[in-house]
Design a protein around this motif. Structure first.
Motif, PDB file in Angstrom:
ATOM      1  N   ALA A 226       0.637  -1.256  -0.042  1.00 15.15           N
ATOM      2  CA  ALA A 226      -0.165   0.074   0.033  1.00 15.15           C
ATOM      3  C   ALA A 226       0.905   1.451   0.048  1.00 15.15           C
ATOM      4  N   SER A 227       1.941   1.344   0.638  1.00 15.77           N
ATOM      5  CA  SER A 227       2.724   2.536   0.882  1.00 15.77           C
ATOM      6  C   SER A 227       3.609   2.742  -0.354  1.00 15.77           C
TER       7      SER A 227
ATOM      8  N   GLU B 280       8.901   1.456 -17.169  1.00 21.59           N
ATOM      9  CA  GLU B 280      10.251   1.279 -17.390  1.00 21.59           C
ATOM     10  C   GLU B 280      10.744  -0.065 -18.179  1.00 21.59           C
ATOM     11  N   LYS B 281       9.750  -1.019 -17.862  1.00 24.40           N
ATOM     12  CA  LYS B 281       9.970  -2.564 -18.240  1.00 24.40           C
ATOM     13  C   LYS B 281       9.205  -2.881 -19.222  1.00 24.40           C
ATOM     14  N   LEU B 282       8.156  -2.401 -19.406  1.00 26.29           N
ATOM     15  CA  LEU B 282       6.817  -3.086 -20.047  1.00 26.29           C
ATOM     16  C   LEU B 282       6.179  -1.918 -21.344  1.00 26.29           C
ATOM     17  N   SER B 283       6.211  -2.459 -22.317  1.00 22.25           N
ATOM     18  CA  SER B 283       5.380  -1.425 -23.547  1.00 22.25           C
ATOM     19  C   SER B 283       4.239  -2.154 -23.904  1.00 22.25           C
ATOM     20  N   VAL B 284       2.961  -1.537 -23.478  1.00 21.71           N
ATOM     21  CA  VAL B 284       1.775  -2.070 -23.696  1.00 21.71           C
ATOM     22  C   VAL B 284       0.853  -0.975 -23.945  1.00 21.71           C
ATOM     23  N   PRO B 285      -0.048  -0.914 -24.927  1.00 27.80           N
ATOM     24  CA  PRO B 285      -0.955   0.315 -25.258  1.00 27.80           C
ATOM     25  C   PRO B 285      -1.831   0.853 -23.836  1.00 27.80           C
ATOM     26  N   VAL B 286      -2.377  -0.377 -23.421  1.00 29.98           N
ATOM     27  CA  VAL B 286      -3.599  -0.084 -22.340  1.00 29.98           C
ATOM     28  C   VAL B 286      -3.228  -0.831 -21.060  1.00 29.98           C
ATOM     29  N   LEU B 287      -3.019  -0.432 -19.920  1.00 29.95           N
ATOM     30  CA  LEU B 287      -2.969  -1.112 -18.723  1.00 29.95           C
ATOM     31  C   LEU B 287      -3.862  -0.600 -17.660  1.00 29.95           C
ATOM     32  N   ILE B 288      -4.622  -1.486 -17.032  1.00 30.59           N
ATOM     33  CA  ILE B 288      -5.140  -1.207 -15.905  1.00 30.59           C
ATOM     34  C   ILE B 288      -5.177  -2.013 -14.698  1.00 30.59           C
ATOM     35  N   GLY B 289      -5.572  -1.395 -13.528  1.00 23.44           N
ATOM     36  CA  GLY B 289      -5.367  -2.521 -12.482  1.00 23.44           C
ATOM     37  C   GLY B 289      -5.869  -1.999 -11.337  1.00 23.44           C
ATOM     38  N   CYS B 290      -5.684  -2.369  -9.965  1.00 22.00           N
ATOM     39  CA  CYS B 290      -6.224  -2.079  -8.741  1.00 22.00           C
ATOM     40  C   CYS B 290      -5.351  -2.812  -7.591  1.00 22.00           C
ATOM     41  N   SER B 291      -5.600  -2.416  -6.586  1.00 16.30           N
ATOM     42  CA  SER B 291      -5.150  -2.915  -5.200  1.00 16.30           C
ATOM     43  C   SER B 291      -6.354  -4.150  -4.924  1.00 16.30           C
TER      44      SER B 291
ATOM     45  N   GLN C 172     -14.597  -4.459  -6.810  1.00 11.89           N
ATOM     46  CA  GLN C 172     -14.043  -3.325  -6.176  1.00 11.89           C
ATOM     47  C   GLN C 172     -12.665  -3.603  -5.586  1.00 11.89           C
ATOM     48  N   ALA C 173     -11.982  -2.656  -5.898  1.00  9.37           N
ATOM     49  CA  ALA C 173     -10.696  -2.557  -5.113  1.00  9.37           C
ATOM     50  C   ALA C 173     -10.875  -2.732  -3.910  1.00  9.37           C
ATOM     51  N   SER C 174      -9.898  -3.388  -2.943  1.00  7.57           N
ATOM     52  CA  SER C 174      -9.859  -3.461  -1.683  1.00  7.57           C
ATOM     53  C   SER C 174      -8.453  -3.179  -1.019  1.00  7.57           C
ATOM     54  N   GLY C 175      -8.456  -2.865   0.398  1.00  7.67           N
ATOM     55  CA  GLY C 175      -7.439  -2.536   0.999  1.00  7.67           C
ATOM     56  C   GLY C 175      -6.916  -3.568   1.885  1.00  7.67           C
ATOM     57  N   GLY C 176      -7.594  -4.622   2.017  1.00  9.62           N
ATOM     58  CA  GLY C 176      -7.114  -5.834   2.812  1.00  9.62           C
ATOM     59  C   GLY C 176      -7.713  -5.693   4.257  1.00  9.62           C
ATOM     60  N   GLY C 177      -8.028  -4.488   4.656  1.00 13.17           N
ATOM     61  CA  GLY C 177      -8.819  -4.608   6.223  1.00 13.17           C
ATOM     62  C   GLY C 177      -9.633  -3.245   6.150  1.00 13.17           C
ATOM     63  N   MET C 178     -10.533  -3.233   7.374  1.00 14.70           N
ATOM     64  CA  MET C 178     -11.213  -2.267   7.388  1.00 14.70           C
ATOM     65  C   MET C 178     -10.565  -0.906   7.282  1.00 14.70           C
ATOM     66  N   GLY C 179     -11.097   0.261   6.411  1.00 13.03           N
ATOM     67  CA  GLY C 179     -10.204   1.297   6.328  1.00 13.03           C
ATOM     68  C   GLY C 179      -8.972   1.491   5.390  1.00 13.03           C
TER      69      GLY C 179
ATOM     70  N   ARG D 235      -6.317   1.816   2.436  1.00 14.35           N
ATOM     71  CA  ARG D 235      -6.644   2.840   1.263  1.00 14.35           C
ATOM     72  C   ARG D 235      -6.594   1.796   0.028  1.00 14.35           C
ATOM     73  N   VAL D 236      -7.380   2.158  -1.063  1.00 19.63           N
ATOM     74  CA  VAL D 236      -7.256   1.386  -2.213  1.00 19.63           C
ATOM     75  C   VAL D 236      -6.597   2.281  -3.236  1.00 19.63           C
ATOM     76  N   ALA D 237      -6.481   1.727  -4.569  1.00 20.58           N
ATOM     77  CA  ALA D 237      -5.731   2.361  -5.638  1.00 20.58           C
ATOM     78  C   ALA D 237      -6.493   1.736  -6.839  1.00 20.58           C
ATOM     79  N   LEU D 238      -6.757   2.583  -7.868  1.00 22.37           N
ATOM     80  CA  LEU D 238      -6.878   1.974  -9.272  1.00 22.37           C
ATOM     81  C   LEU D 238      -5.859   2.755 -10.132  1.00 22.37           C
TER      82      LEU D 238
END
Length: 411
Positions: free
Chosen positions: A48-49, A60-71, A170-177, A179-182
């Protein structure tokens, strides 16, 4: 092979973010014989940090036109030996890459404030998303939280894109409260190396691709179907013209001792999705939680709107019911798809409430999936809510495992 769809997934448990990124990129890229057109990355909340460092390191290491993801509270991926692993509560990254000839990939990011009213025209939703309705797109969505307006977005997409398949989590942070990231990197569009904390990121896939879904809600029905005879929003005021709480107490009294114990913490309501189907069976229901009861009025509040005339049935959830539900759906999927082109990849969106905590052992859902849909790369994550269709409409679920299975069109 360049004219064939190709997918690859790599999983790393290296504790250094740099080492983990290097690991997954090298292995995923080397598994393809043609350039990747799409990437999906899922990173565990143990990092998370360091979320802000993920996209620059990948670029730096990957060339791809579209990349999406989340935590995610955990991530799911395919090992070097071709086994699927569900890694919960430990540092891990899962990277899926796809070479998609004949497929157009479009990216969008929307936040709750941008969503039209639900009585807006389909064109309003199409203008917001920026994706034409024809050819019919298939959607993969990653959302931040309930505040992202995800329920309204799903209704809007179903309305504006009839016939489209929508799956995600839905992205999750692993515990209550937590932080999530997209994450989104669209080198050809306007979403270059973007880290979002809210809203929904989506990709629309059109052309030579079929996206199929399995949504395992993990419950089994008890008692008999009942008709809602009086309701107010999400509150059931009458069932079969009787007091709902009295009906429920009578049902619980008829259960076995094991089921009565289970009902204390794992009781749900299933709302029938087909108003005209006479003989309702497992899988015909949208499962929703019971939010509370009013002992004075005998009313029951559930996690969705209900209206008079709808049928519902109480359900119980445990490991056995969950396993049987998923196996039933996998058997049905395998039977229906025998004559069609084989699946080439899958994405798995599993609830934080499943996994080892439910089954008492790791990798249960993924191993069961592999028994029926074998030898394909699988990537995914443990979600705060899962997105997938039930009865022809798309919903946000809890306690489910939702699979998006990809294959080429039948030529």
């Amino acid at each position: 092979m360049a004219d064939q769809m190709q997918w690859a997934n790599a999983l790393s448990t290296r504790h250094s973010l740099e080492a983990a990124v290097t690991d997954v990129v090298e292995r995923a890229v080397s598994s393809l014989t043609a350039p990747a057109d799409l990437g999906l990355v899922f990173i565990s909340s143990a990092f998370a940090s360091e979320y802000s460092r993920l996209l620059p390191l990948l670029a730096e290491k990957l060339s791809v036109p579209v990349l999406i993801g989340c935590s995610g509270g955990g991530v799911i991926g395919t090992t070097v030996n071709g086994e699927i692993q569900e890694l919960e509560a430990e540092p891990a990254i899962s990277l899926t890459l796809a070479h998609l000839p004949g497929v157009k990939v479009q990216v969008f990011h929307v936040v709750a404030e941008e969503l039209p009213d639900l009585d807006s025209s389909p064109d309003t939703w199409v203008d917001l998303i920026g994706v034409p309705t024809s050819p019919t797109p298939q959607f993969i969505l990653l959302s931040s939280s309930f505040a992202s307006g995800i329920n309204d977005l799903l209704q809007g997409l179903d309305f504006a894109y009839p016939g489209s398949v929508i799956v995600g989590g839905q992205a999750s942070g692993g515990g209550m409260g937590g932080r999530v990231a997209l994450f989104c990197n669209d080198t050809e569009g306007g979403e270059c190396q973007s880290l979002y904390r809210e809203g929904t990121i989506g990709i629309a896939l059109t052309g030579n691709i079929v996206l199929e879904t399995i949504v395992a809600q993990g419950c089994r029905p008890i008692g008999k179907p009942l008709q809602v005879t009086k309701a107010d929003r999400n509150i059931i005021l009458e069932l079969d013209e009787q007091v709902p709480l009295v009906v429920l107490r009578d049902l619980i009294a008829s259960l076995s001792e094991h089921e009565r114990i289970l009902a204390q913490h794992s009781l749900f309501v299933g709302v029938a999705m087909d108003e005209f189907k006479l003989a309702l069976q497992q899988g015909d229901f949208l499962i929703r939680g019971i939010l509370g009861v009013d002992p004075t009025a005998g009313a029951i509040a559930i996690g969705d709107r209900v209206r008079p005339g709808q049928r519902l049935q109480f359900h119980l959830r445990d490991a056995q019911a969950s396993a049987e539900d998923l196996e039933l759906l996998l058997q049905s999927y395998q039977t229906q798809r025998d004559s069609e082109p084989s699946a080439v990849a899958a994405l798995m969106f599993a609830c934080l409430g499943r996994g080892e905590g439910l089954y008492g052992k790791p990798n249960f859902d993924s191993e069961l999936f592999r028994r029926y849909v074998s030898d394909i790369p699988v990537g995914g994550f443990f979600c705060g809510g899962e997105i997938g269709p039930v009865g022809g409409r798309t919903f946000l679920h809890a306690y489910t495992s939702a699979f998006g299975i990809c294959r080429q069109n039948q030529l």
